[in-house]
Design a protein around this motif. Structure first.
Motif, short mmCIF file in Angstrom:
data_model
loop_
_atom_site.label_atom_id
_atom_site.label_comp_id
_atom_site.label_asym_id
_atom_site.label_seq_id
_atom_site.Cartn_x
_atom_site.Cartn_y
_atom_site.Cartn_z
N VAL A 1 -30.59 -13.01 35.47
CA VAL A 1 -29.73 -13.82 34.61
C VAL A 1 -28.33 -13.20 34.63
O VAL A 1 -28.15 -12.02 34.32
CB VAL A 1 -30.27 -13.88 33.17
N ARG A 2 -27.35 -13.99 34.99
CA ARG A 2 -25.98 -13.51 35.10
C ARG A 2 -25.26 -13.53 33.75
O ARG A 2 -25.56 -14.34 32.89
CB ARG A 2 -25.17 -14.42 36.06
N MET A 3 -24.30 -12.63 33.63
CA MET A 3 -23.34 -12.71 32.54
C MET A 3 -22.07 -13.34 33.08
O MET A 3 -21.47 -12.83 34.03
CB MET A 3 -23.02 -11.32 31.97
N TYR A 4 -21.67 -14.46 32.51
CA TYR A 4 -20.40 -15.10 32.84
C TYR A 4 -19.42 -14.76 31.73
O TYR A 4 -19.59 -15.22 30.60
CB TYR A 4 -20.55 -16.61 32.95
N THR A 5 -18.42 -13.97 32.03
CA THR A 5 -17.48 -13.63 30.97
C THR A 5 -16.71 -14.87 30.53
O THR A 5 -16.24 -15.67 31.34
CB THR A 5 -16.48 -12.53 31.40
N GLY A 6 -16.61 -15.00 29.22
CA GLY A 6 -15.75 -16.01 28.62
C GLY A 6 -14.69 -15.33 27.77
O GLY A 6 -14.09 -15.95 26.90
N ASP A 7 -14.45 -14.03 28.07
CA ASP A 7 -13.54 -13.22 27.27
C ASP A 7 -12.13 -13.29 27.86
O ASP A 7 -11.80 -12.56 28.80
CB ASP A 7 -14.04 -11.77 27.23
N ASP A 8 -11.31 -14.15 27.30
CA ASP A 8 -9.97 -14.36 27.82
C ASP A 8 -9.01 -13.25 27.40
O ASP A 8 -7.83 -13.29 27.75
CB ASP A 8 -9.44 -15.71 27.34
N PHE A 9 -9.51 -12.23 26.69
CA PHE A 9 -8.70 -11.06 26.35
C PHE A 9 -8.94 -9.89 27.29
O PHE A 9 -8.07 -9.05 27.47
CB PHE A 9 -9.03 -10.59 24.92
N ASN A 10 -10.15 -9.81 27.86
CA ASN A 10 -10.55 -8.59 28.58
C ASN A 10 -11.21 -8.89 29.93
O ASN A 10 -11.97 -8.08 30.45
CB ASN A 10 -11.53 -7.78 27.72
N TYR A 11 -10.94 -10.05 30.50
CA TYR A 11 -11.67 -10.50 31.69
C TYR A 11 -11.50 -9.58 32.89
O TYR A 11 -12.45 -9.40 33.67
CB TYR A 11 -11.26 -11.92 32.07
N ALA A 12 -10.34 -8.98 33.06
CA ALA A 12 -10.11 -8.17 34.27
C ALA A 12 -11.10 -7.02 34.35
O ALA A 12 -11.78 -6.82 35.38
CB ALA A 12 -8.68 -7.67 34.32
N GLU A 13 -11.22 -6.25 33.28
CA GLU A 13 -12.13 -5.11 33.34
C GLU A 13 -13.59 -5.53 33.30
O GLU A 13 -14.46 -4.85 33.87
CB GLU A 13 -11.83 -4.12 32.22
N LEU A 14 -13.89 -6.66 32.68
CA LEU A 14 -15.28 -7.12 32.63
C LEU A 14 -15.73 -7.64 34.00
O LEU A 14 -16.88 -7.43 34.40
CB LEU A 14 -15.43 -8.21 31.57
#
Length: 386
Positions: free
Chosen positions: A248-261
């Motif tokens: 199961v993948r994690m799809y980042t929806g974090d528009d503050f920290n996406y680069a490091e995630l």
């Protein structure tokens, strides 16, 4: 050098000179080692004779052309999502037309599309039981699957309103996930994006809610491609990412920290499903290509300057972020006007747009300085700033 006059944080006016050359466009089709969906906006028909606050009229040709632009940059399109003002100007009838057109346009170019399925045609106050919510979801599932589309299982305002605790969420998701044809992406959207979703998964404590969500993922891992969480907290995303069932993948929806995630750590990384990719698509494409080539330093050099821009666009009230996304599309010549469904172009201030312009320059996402400056001047002129 292109110079224009912009409002300053102190309420004055000062000259601003664009300083940073736009990022070069890719010479060939990019290759990524992350799955990357851009949640794409819709373009309003400016010539429609209607009541803009109440009626939705979409410029379908320009809307689909924008998706073709994203596919050419290597992105999948997350269709009919929050970025497209789903449930905030775009109703289910409009979403159906958007999904149909997007899937049709994707076929000849093998474009990746995943489509939002929710319950927005069921007014929350009309949901009297969990079965009502399930039937609403099933109707949207049937439409998307009938067109051969992939499903993003969106959060439901109706479910958030009537659920009495975690078990109600488990019941609804259990019923839905046992019947889907293809693995889905589950979307956990935080209340900073939609206040009506407060307490989703049966708790206002995000870590308790995470436990409930994970119990659903574990019970149906074979029917789940991934989970997208939009909580604007890298700590919560990483904590959940490390607990996901295998496959199961994690799809980042974090528009503050996406680069490091997206870059990840020694224990894993996040794929991406982001609204900000709509606005910074060339930079995101270049950065992801560098990452796929093993050049983390270049990835960071390209993506990190976009993060302050994204944090500005998604600042509180976060639900108004769509205004900044569409504003950048206008500045970059991807549409000919700055109008939005529901009149949402008015949701941010002139000061907000001026700072967005400066940050977009720093991030190197203004494609044509002269065009961007001229369009910025037009917006300022409407506001009486000359």
């Amino acid at each position: 050098m292109t110079t224009l006059t912009l409002p300053t944080p102190g309420g004055r006016l000062a000259p601003y000179t664009l300083q940073n050359a736009p990022l070069p466009r890719p010479a060939s089709a990019p290759t990524f080692n992350r799955i990357a969906y851009a949640a794409a906006h819709v373009v309003v028909n400016p010539l429609a004779e209607n009541s803009p606050w109440l009626d939705a009229s979409v410029d379908w040709d320009t809307t689909i052309a924008f998706r073709e632009y994203l596919w050419d940059l290597g992105f999948g399109v997350a269709e009919a999502m929050d970025t497209a003002q789903r449930g905030m100007g775009l109703d289910w009838a409009g979403a159906q037309e958007l999904i149909r057109r997007s899937l049709t346009a994707a076929k000849p170019r093998n474009g990746l599309v995943a489509c939002g399925a929710g319950t927005d045609h069921l007014a929350p106050e009309n949901a009297k039981s969990l079965d009502d919510v399930i039937r609403a979801y099933e109707e949207q599932f049937a439409f998307i699957e009938g067109l051969g589309g992939r499903i993003i299982l969106m959060a439901s305002r109706a479910l958030a309103r009537i659920a009495t605790g975690p078990d109600d969420y488990r019941k609804v998701y259990d019923r839905l996930l046992t019947q889907v044809k293809e693995p889905v992406i589950i979307h956990w959207l935080g209340d900073m994006f939609d206040p009506a979703l407060k307490g989703y998964w049966g708790s206002t404590d995000d870590y308790a809610a995470m436990d409930t969500c994970l119990s659903v993922l574990e019970a149906h891992a074979g029917k789940i491609d991934g989970i997208k969480i939009s909580l604007l907290s890298k700590e919560k995303e990483i904590a959940m990412r490390r607990r996901l069932p295998k496959g199961v993948r994690m799809y980042t929806g974090d528009d503050f920290n996406y680069a490091e995630l997206i870059a990840g750590d020694e224990q894993g990384y996040s794929d991406a499903l982001l609204g900000i990719f709509d606005a910074i698509a060339p930079a995101a494409s270049a950065g992801l290509s560098a990452l796929a080539g093993g050049n983390l330093k270049e990835f960071n050099a390209i993506l990190e300057p976009t993060v302050p821009l994204s944090r500005h666009i998604f600042q509180a009230p976060t639900r108004f972020y769509k205004t900044g996304v569409v504003f950048l599309a206008y500045l970059n010549g991807l549409q000919d006007h700055f109008l939005m469904l529901g009149g949402q172009q008015s949701a941010r201030s002139v000061q907000h747009f001026a700072e967005l312009f400066r940050l977009a320059d720093t991030a190197r996402v203004l494609r044509d300085h002269e065009l961007a400056a001229e369009r910025m001047r037009r917006v300022l002129a409407v506001a009486g700033v000359v």
